[in-house]
Design an enzyme around this catalytic site. Structure first.
Site, PDB file in Angstrom:
ATOM      1  N   HIS A 317      81.048 -13.738  54.568  1.00  0.00           N
ATOM      2  CA  HIS A 317      81.995 -13.089  53.640  1.00  0.00           C
ATOM      3  C   HIS A 317      81.435 -13.473  52.242  1.00  0.00           C
ATOM      4  O   HIS A 317      80.246 -14.067  52.098  1.00  0.00           O
ATOM      5  CB  HIS A 317      83.179 -13.721  53.751  1.00  0.00           C
ATOM      6  CG  HIS A 317      83.166 -15.463  53.240  1.00  0.00           C
ATOM      7  ND1 HIS A 317      83.039 -15.951  52.072  1.00  0.00           N
ATOM      8  CD2 HIS A 317      83.019 -16.518  54.015  1.00  0.00           C
ATOM      9  CE1 HIS A 317      83.087 -17.196  52.161  1.00  0.00           C
ATOM     10  NE2 HIS A 317      83.047 -17.462  53.438  1.00  0.00           N
ATOM     11  N   CYS A 335      80.721 -21.390  57.147  1.00  0.00           N
ATOM     12  CA  CYS A 335      80.914 -19.841  57.064  1.00  0.00           C
ATOM     13  C   CYS A 335      79.386 -19.523  56.436  1.00  0.00           C
ATOM     14  O   CYS A 335      78.635 -20.391  55.977  1.00  0.00           O
ATOM     15  CB  CYS A 335      81.760 -19.190  56.148  1.00  0.00           C
ATOM     16  SG  CYS A 335      83.464 -19.290  56.698  1.00  0.00           S
TER      17      CYS A 335
END
Length: 392
Positions: A317, A335
C-alpha cells in the site's frame, strides 16, 4: 376337333401345374414373414424410479435396464428440455446417468430396447426429485466476465462444511483455452481452490461450470447452484520484494519495467516470505491495528492505494508517513509500503504508479525476510505448495 381338345387339355395342365406351385409358395412365404413381423417384441425395459414417483434422490435412484434385448436409446430430460448425460453399460443391458440430478425437478425418461429379431420396445416414465430442507452455496472468486492476473486461482468458499468432498469437486468442471491441466485442492472442509501447475499463460480463457444443484455436500444438505463463470487471464505481472535491499522489481511479461524503493516489516513484525496474490484493490482504506492483533499500535483512516495480499491483513500500500524509510530500512508492521502522499492525489508517486498498473491476480513475491513462508490458505496463496502437495 380332337386336336383342339387335346391342345386345350395340355394347356390347362401346364397352367394348372405352374400356377398352382407359384401360388402355394407365395402364400406360405407371406404368412411366415407376416407372422414374424407381427410377433410381439421380447425385450423388456425397466425404469427406476417408477412412473409418478416423487421425492426421488438426486443420486443413485435413476436406473434403466433391459432384459431379453439391448438398450439402443435412453433420454432423460427436465421440463425445459435440458438433457441428463449418461451412458449405456453392460453391452446394452443398462444405462446410468453420468451426473447427479437437480433438486425439485420433474424428469421424463424414454428408453428403447431391441430384441434379437430387431423388434423395439419403448418405455416412458416421469418422476420428480426431492426438495431439500437444508442447502449450501459456494461463494467464488474471480467473478464472471473479469480479467485477472496470472496468479489468480478459482476459489470457492462453501457456506456449510462439506463431508462429501469428492462429489462436490466432481460437480465443478473447468475448461481452458489453450488447454491446461487444472486441479483442485481442499483447505479444510469449506474451501476448494483450483489452479494449474504453473502460473496461467497470459490470454488464457477459463470457463467454470458450477453444477452444485442436487449435490449432497453433507447428509441431508444439498447444493442449490447451477452457474457458469468465465474469466480471462491478462498480461503477466510478477513483482519481487527483496527485504535485504528494500527494493521491489516489477516484471511485466518477463521484462523489468520498474524498480521501486519500499519499506517492509520491521523486526518482530516481519513481512511473510513467499508468493502472494493480490485479491483486493482499494483506492483508500482504514488500517487499524485492533483488527490484526496489534491493538493500539496504529489507526490510519486514509491509507491510499492499498492492495490485499493475505487474509490475515498483509497489504502492499501507499505510505505517506514513512519519511526516508523507503529503500533504506524496514519500518512497517508487516505490510509492504510504497511512497505516497496523503490523499493519494499524486499519480507520479511510486504507490500510485504501481496501483494503476496492477490487477487482482497479480503476484507479489517476498524473499529474504526473517519470517516464515506465508501459509497457502492465508489468502489465495496456494502457489507456495508444490504440485505434488497440491494434487495429493
Amino acid at each position: 376337333m380332337v386336336r383342339a381338345t387335346l391342345l386345350g387339355s395340355l394347356l390347362l395342365a401346364v397352367t394348372a401345374c405352374g400356377g398352382g406351385g407359384s401360388d402355394s409358395g407365395a402364400a406360405s412365404g407371406g404368412k411366415d414373414a407376416e407372422g414374424a413381423k407381427n410377433a410381439s417384441p421380447q425385450a423388456v425395459v425397466t425404469i427406476a424410479p417408477k412412473d409418478g414417483a416423487d421425492r426421488v434422490a438426486t443420486t443413485g435412484a435413476l436406473k434403466v435396464a433391459a432384459a431379453k434385448g439391448k438398450l439402443t436409446e435412453v433420454s432423460v430430460e427436465d421440463a425445459k428440455g435440458h438433457e441428463v448425460e449418461g451412458k449405456i453399460t453392460g453391452g446394452g443391458t443398462g444405462w446410468k446417468p453420468s451426473v447427479h440430478l437437480a433438486t425439485h425437478t420433474r424428469y421424463t425418461v424414454r428408453a428403447v430396447a431391441k430384441d434379437a429379431g430387431g423388434r423395439s420396445t419403448t418405455q416412458k416414465s416421469s418422476f420428480t426429485t426431492l426438495t431439500p430442507k437444508a442447502t449450501f452455496t459456494g461463494n467464488f472468486t474471480p467473478e464472471d466476465g473479469t480479467k485477472v492476473g496470472v496468479g489468480m486461482p478459482f476459489s470457492v468458499n462453501f457456506t456449510r462444511g462439506i463431508t462429501h468432498p469428492e462429489d462436490v469437486e466432481k460437480a465443478i468442471t473447468i475448461k481452458t483455452e489453450p488447454a491446461v491441466e487444472v486441479r483442485g485442492h481442499w483447505f479444510g472442509n469449506d474451501r476448494l481452490d483450483f489452479r494449474p501447475e504453473e502460473y496461467w499463460k497470459p490470454g488464457t480463457k477459463v470457463s467454470v461450470t458450477l453444477n452444485l444443484d442436487g449435490v449432497e455436500g453433507r447428509p441431508g444438505v444439498y447444493g442449490k447452484q447451477a452457474k457458469k463463470v468465465d474469466f480471462t487471464i491478462g498480461r503477466s505481472q510478477i513483482s519481487t520484494v527483496d527485504v535485504k535491499t528494500q527494493k521491489m522489481t516489477v516484471r511485466r511479461d518477463g521484462k523489468v519495467i520498474k524498480t521501486i524503493p519500499v519499506t517492509t516489516g520491521k523486526s518482530g513484525y516481519d513481512t511473510w516470505n513467499g508468493q502472494m496474490v493480490i485479491t483486493e484493490r482499494l483506492s483508500v482504506t482504514r488500517m487499524n491495528g485492533e483488527t490484526v492483533g496489534y491493538g493500539g499500535e496504529y489507526d490510519i483512516k486514509d491509507v491510499p492505494h492499498a492492495m490485499r495480499l493475505t487474509t490475515s491483513g498483509t497489504f502492499i500500500h501507499g505510505n505517506y508517513w514513512g519519511g526516508g524509510t523507503f529503500g533504506n530500512y524496514a519500518s512497517s508492521h508487516g505490510c509492504v509500503g510504497l511512497r505516497d502522499v496523503k490523499g493519494g492525489y499524486d499519480g507520479s508517486v511510486s504507490a500510485a504508479w504501481f496501483f494503476n498498473r496492477s490487477m487482482v491476480g497479480d503476484v507479489v513475491v517476498v524473499k529474504h525476510s526473517h519470517d516464515k513462508t506465508v501459509a497457502p490458505d492465508n489468502g489465495l496463496n496456494g502457489w507456495n505448495m508444490s504440485w505434488k502437495e497440491w494434487t495429493a
